[in-house]
Enzyme design. Structure first.
Site, PDB file in Angstrom:
ATOM      1  CG  HIS A 128       5.707   0.372   6.920  1.00 25.14           C
ATOM      2  ND1 HIS A 128       5.984   0.082   5.720  1.00 25.14           N
ATOM      3  CD2 HIS A 128       6.407   1.181   7.364  1.00 25.14           C
ATOM      4  CE1 HIS A 128       7.181   0.479   5.531  1.00 25.14           C
ATOM      5  NE2 HIS A 128       7.589   1.235   6.574  1.00 25.14           N
ATOM      6  CD  GLU A 129       5.393   4.147  10.238  1.00 24.75           C
ATOM      7  OE1 GLU A 129       6.551   4.048  10.736  1.00 24.75           O
ATOM      8  OE2 GLU A 129       5.425   4.280   8.593  1.00 24.75           O
TER       9      GLU A 129
ATOM     10  CB  CYS B  74      10.385   1.690   4.071  1.00 25.45           C
ATOM     11  SG  CYS B  74      11.024   1.907   5.849  1.00 25.45           S
TER      12      CYS B  74
HETATM   13 ZN   LIG Z   1       9.209   2.532   7.049  1.00 20.30          ZN
END
Ligand SMILES: [Zn+2]
EC number: 3.5.1.88
Length: 175
Positions: free
Chosen positions: A148-149, A105
């Protein structure tokens, strides 16, 4: 078509943990508002100039809102690919085929981690600009990127999802 076709955006600085905005639940947005369209454009522009970046969420540019972009085009772990797109107020409505996989990330630049995610998801959301409701069905790496987003928009980082310290790794290569 869900592909992004909005205006050119500005490249914004990406905030890193422990910035408080990364841990806050983002606000639902009006996808038709000019501010949201500009934010969508800025997210896409920032993703495009960031090497290896396959998705970016509003909290990562300091905005506590439920907006993110994804583009897994060309990624070796991708199967279904919708190109570059931006979703507002996205929610996972179906999830299956859970599997662990390595994630990184931009807001956690020095670490990666093994995170269990659904290998197939159905996501409901709205498109910036038109406000059109969409349902995105996808799998493999694009499904992982979406989860994830969506987590970012919910104030969660991948570090909140790892099984423990044994599943966190120091990045050895900086590109
Ligand atoms: Zn991320």
């Amino acid at each position: 078509m869900i592909a992004w076709a909005g205006p050119d955006g500005r490249v914004l600085p990406v905030v890193t943990a422990p910035a408080p905005v990364l841990g806050a639940v983002g606000d639902e947005v009006d996808p038709t508002s000019p501010e949201v369209v500009r934010l969508a454009a800025d997210l896409v522009a920032t993703m495009r100039v960031s090497p290896g970046c396959v998705g970016l969420a509003a909290p990562q540019v300091g905005v506590g809102a439920q907006v993110f972009c994804v583009d897994v085009t060309g990624h070796p772990k991708a199967s279904t690919v919708h190109g570059a797109f931006v979703l507002c107020n996205a929610k996972v409505i179906e999830a299956s085929r859970w599997k662990a996989g390595r994630e990184g990330c931009m807001s956690v630049p020095d670490l990666t981690g093994d995170v269990k995610r659904a290998g197939r998801v159905v996501v409901s959301a709205m498109l910036p600009g038109s406000g059109e409701p969409v349902t995105v069905t996808t799998d493999a790496f694009e499904a992982r990127a979406l989860q994830h987003e969506i987590d970012h928009c919910d104030g969660k980082l991948f570090l909140d999802r790892v099984a423990g310290a044994h599943a966190i790794y120091q990045r050895k290569v900086y590109l």
